[in-house]
Design a protein around this motif. Structure first.
Motif, PDB file in Angstrom:
ATOM      1  N   ALA A  64       3.154   8.880  -7.843  1.00  0.00           N
ATOM      2  CA  ALA A  64       1.851   8.536  -8.368  1.00  0.00           C
ATOM      3  C   ALA A  64       0.918   9.944  -8.228  1.00  0.00           C
ATOM      4  O   ALA A  64       1.322  10.878  -7.205  1.00  0.00           O
ATOM      5  N   ARG A  65       0.147  10.097  -9.170  1.00  0.00           N
ATOM      6  CA  ARG A  65      -0.604  11.530  -9.203  1.00  0.00           C
ATOM      7  C   ARG A  65      -2.124  11.052  -9.238  1.00  0.00           C
ATOM      8  O   ARG A  65      -2.541  10.162 -10.183  1.00  0.00           O
ATOM      9  N   ASP A  66      -2.923  11.431  -8.137  1.00  0.00           N
ATOM     10  CA  ASP A  66      -4.461  11.060  -8.146  1.00  0.00           C
ATOM     11  C   ASP A  66      -4.513   9.389  -8.178  1.00  0.00           C
ATOM     12  O   ASP A  66      -5.316   9.154  -8.865  1.00  0.00           O
ATOM     13  N   GLY A  67      -3.523   8.848  -7.662  1.00  0.00           N
ATOM     14  CA  GLY A  67      -3.636   7.416  -7.641  1.00  0.00           C
ATOM     15  C   GLY A  67      -2.943   6.646  -8.802  1.00  0.00           C
ATOM     16  O   GLY A  67      -3.048   5.499  -8.589  1.00  0.00           O
TER      17      GLY A  67
ATOM     18  N   VAL B  65       0.906  -1.151   0.073  1.00  0.00           N
ATOM     19  CA  VAL B  65       0.028   0.062  -0.024  1.00  0.00           C
ATOM     20  C   VAL B  65       0.888   1.424   0.084  1.00  0.00           C
ATOM     21  O   VAL B  65       1.468   1.775   1.011  1.00  0.00           O
ATOM     22  N   PRO B  66       1.327   1.841  -1.233  1.00  0.00           N
ATOM     23  CA  PRO B  66       2.128   2.817  -1.361  1.00  0.00           C
ATOM     24  C   PRO B  66       1.633   4.183  -0.522  1.00  0.00           C
ATOM     25  O   PRO B  66       1.871   4.988  -0.102  1.00  0.00           O
ATOM     26  N   GLN B  67       0.386   4.115  -0.514  1.00  0.00           N
ATOM     27  CA  GLN B  67      -0.566   5.313   0.252  1.00  0.00           C
ATOM     28  C   GLN B  67      -2.074   4.732   0.447  1.00  0.00           C
ATOM     29  O   GLN B  67      -2.580   4.249  -0.323  1.00  0.00           O
ATOM     30  N   GLY B  68      -2.568   5.089   1.710  1.00  0.00           N
ATOM     31  CA  GLY B  68      -3.841   4.652   2.069  1.00  0.00           C
ATOM     32  C   GLY B  68      -4.350   5.671   3.291  1.00  0.00           C
ATOM     33  O   GLY B  68      -3.819   6.289   3.900  1.00  0.00           O
TER      34      GLY B  68
ATOM     35  N   ALA C 121       1.803  15.038  -1.164  1.00  0.00           N
ATOM     36  CA  ALA C 121       1.585  16.381  -1.105  1.00  0.00           C
ATOM     37  C   ALA C 121       0.701  16.845  -2.289  1.00  0.00           C
ATOM     38  O   ALA C 121       1.174  16.207  -3.459  1.00  0.00           O
ATOM     39  N   GLY C 122      -0.154  17.636  -1.992  1.00  0.00           N
ATOM     40  CA  GLY C 122      -1.351  17.774  -3.170  1.00  0.00           C
ATOM     41  C   GLY C 122      -1.785  16.786  -4.039  1.00  0.00           C
ATOM     42  O   GLY C 122      -2.099  15.639  -3.164  1.00  0.00           O
ATOM     43  N   PRO C 123      -1.835  16.466  -5.324  1.00  0.00           N
ATOM     44  CA  PRO C 123      -2.394  15.234  -5.687  1.00  0.00           C
ATOM     45  C   PRO C 123      -1.225  14.123  -5.949  1.00  0.00           C
ATOM     46  O   PRO C 123      -1.633  13.039  -6.374  1.00  0.00           O
ATOM     47  N   TYR C 124      -0.111  14.226  -5.414  1.00  0.00           N
ATOM     48  CA  TYR C 124       0.841  13.373  -5.701  1.00  0.00           C
ATOM     49  C   TYR C 124       1.127  12.465  -4.296  1.00  0.00           C
ATOM     50  O   TYR C 124       1.025  13.024  -3.147  1.00  0.00           O
ATOM     51  N   SER C 125       1.930  11.114  -4.538  1.00  0.00           N
ATOM     52  CA  SER C 125       2.172  10.524  -3.450  1.00  0.00           C
ATOM     53  C   SER C 125       3.708   9.851  -3.819  1.00  0.00           C
ATOM     54  O   SER C 125       3.621   9.507  -5.144  1.00  0.00           O
TER      55      SER C 125
ATOM     56  N   MET D 184       8.284  17.691   2.913  1.00  0.00           N
ATOM     57  CA  MET D 184       8.516  16.962   1.618  1.00  0.00           C
ATOM     58  C   MET D 184       8.059  18.008   0.693  1.00  0.00           C
ATOM     59  O   MET D 184       6.995  18.691   0.931  1.00  0.00           O
ATOM     60  N   ARG D 185       8.904  18.387  -0.259  1.00  0.00           N
ATOM     61  CA  ARG D 185       8.402  19.231  -1.416  1.00  0.00           C
ATOM     62  C   ARG D 185       8.330  18.458  -2.805  1.00  0.00           C
ATOM     63  O   ARG D 185       9.594  17.849  -3.010  1.00  0.00           O
ATOM     64  N   ILE D 186       7.289  18.640  -3.438  1.00  0.00           N
ATOM     65  CA  ILE D 186       7.406  17.972  -4.848  1.00  0.00           C
ATOM     66  C   ILE D 186       7.158  19.260  -5.790  1.00  0.00           C
ATOM     67  O   ILE D 186       6.249  20.070  -5.759  1.00  0.00           O
TER      68      ILE D 186
END
Length: 364
Positions: A246-249, A172-175, A219-223, A334-336
């Protein structure tokens, strides 16, 4: 770092057709069994299932189920649970508890790990992580927002024939997290953002790897997940970068050959004596498009000398042998940034969590 020596063997990310066949997995097709038991717990192997979360009330929680501590894999199955809980007021509650082998069960068909009454189970999308260890309780539901991913086969292989390996699956990279946690019966319920991965191998990590940085964040739409592994000298000090954005999953970048890693503002940690980058930066360049992801340290939430956590006679032996491993965990920003040519078109920041695992002795 001196590089005027001759490497005796190689280190690489396994990604050839032969590698996929060897490990019995499919390219870009992750199956639930890959998050199940991958070793038998015997001497010379290790395995763990890891979870961490930033919680909306300000707490930070790490829970790890292990077949044994990876700093001492020459013992039989010795299940353990590690907990690092940072309360909203900054109070730290840490536990590392061994259990008897008869308390451990795990499925090879999927993630269903039980150590006593404690549970870590899921299906690559929804996970339940529940237990109570020396007064620290946790009851977590993790629901994936980014699909399971792995870099190629997920196996880093070492040696001329690649016979030794370290494997990694970000299940699960992000959940989304729903969590109730407590200390000595006083509980809090909140939500947050979490992560789960699974690691295993068949050789001592301190033999294979000198140190690594590992980080994740949103951060924002990114993980993003990023790591930079430096192999031991016997493997040519090979540098093994990992990067997933990833952007928006949906995956937008994961080719490690397009990564440049920087470690800036180095200082010597006073507890462990290890050199640490105050800033770590990954630059992903794909034609005219460029992503720059920067982690800037604000606070240390762990700085541990591994020998101090080894128990019994092994502790004395480790110190006599000069074992100098260390583990550091940080929080910060963290800054993207995304660039098209020289123009910055996106810029997001948020809080993040990352670590430095340092097996070898500090080098000048």
């Amino acid at each position: 770092m001196s590089r005027n020596h001759v490497a005796t063997s190689a280190a690489r990310m396994a990604g050839t057709p032969e590698d996929y066949a060897r490990f019995g997995i499919e390219e870009q097709a992750i199956k639930p069994w890959e998050d199940g038991l991958r070793t038998d717990g015997s001497t010379g192997t290790y395995e763990w299932w890891y979870f961490d979360a930033h919680l909306d009330d300000g707490a930070k929680l790490v829970v790890v189920f292990l077949t044994k501590e990876f700093s001492n894999i020459d013992r039989p199955l010795t299940p353990a649970i590690r907990i690092n809980l940072t309360l909203p007021d900054g109070t730290q509650e840490d536990r590392l508890v061994d259990f008897t082998p008869d308390t451990f069960t795990a499925s090879a068909e999927g993630c269903d790990v039980r150590i006593g009454e404690n549970v870590f189970a899921g299906d690559l999308h929804i996970y339940t992580i529940r237990g109570n260890v020396e007064g620290v309780s946790f009851d977590i539901t993790l629901t994936g927002q980014v699909p399971a991913w792995r870099p190629q086969t997920g196996h880093f292989v070492f040696g001329e024939q690649g016979e030794e390996y370290f494997a990694w699956l970000p299940s699960v990279p992000q959940g989304h997290v729903e969590a109730t946690y407590g200390v000595n019966g006083r509980t809090s319920t909140t939500t947050g953002v979490g992560y789960h991965d699974h690691n295993w191998g068949n050789a001592p990590m301190l033999k294979l790897m000198h140190h690594w940085y590992w980080a994740r964040g949103a951060a924002g739409p990114y993980s993003v997940i990023a790591s930079h592994i430096t192999a031991e000298r016997a493997y040519g000090d090979a540098e093994l970068p990992i990067f997933m954005l990833a952007r928006d999953g949906k995956l937008v970048a994961d080719d490690s050959s397009k990564i440049t890693f920087e470690e800036l503002g180095r200082y010597t940690d006073s507890v462990t004596g290890k050199p640490v980058g105050n800033v770590t930066r990954y630059t992903y360049t794909d034609g005219d498009e460029r992503y720059i992801v920067t982690w800037t340290r604000h606070t240390d939430i762990a700085a541990t000398r591994m020998a101090d956590e080894i128990k019994g006679p092994k502790k004395v032996a480790a110190k006599l042998a000069g074992f100098d491993g260390a583990y550091l965990r940080f929080t910060g920003e963290m800054r993207i940034e995304r660039y098209q040519g020289e123009k910055r078109v996106e810029d997001y920041t948020d809080e993040a969590l990352w670590e430095l695992m340092y097996f070898g002795k500090a080098r000048t």
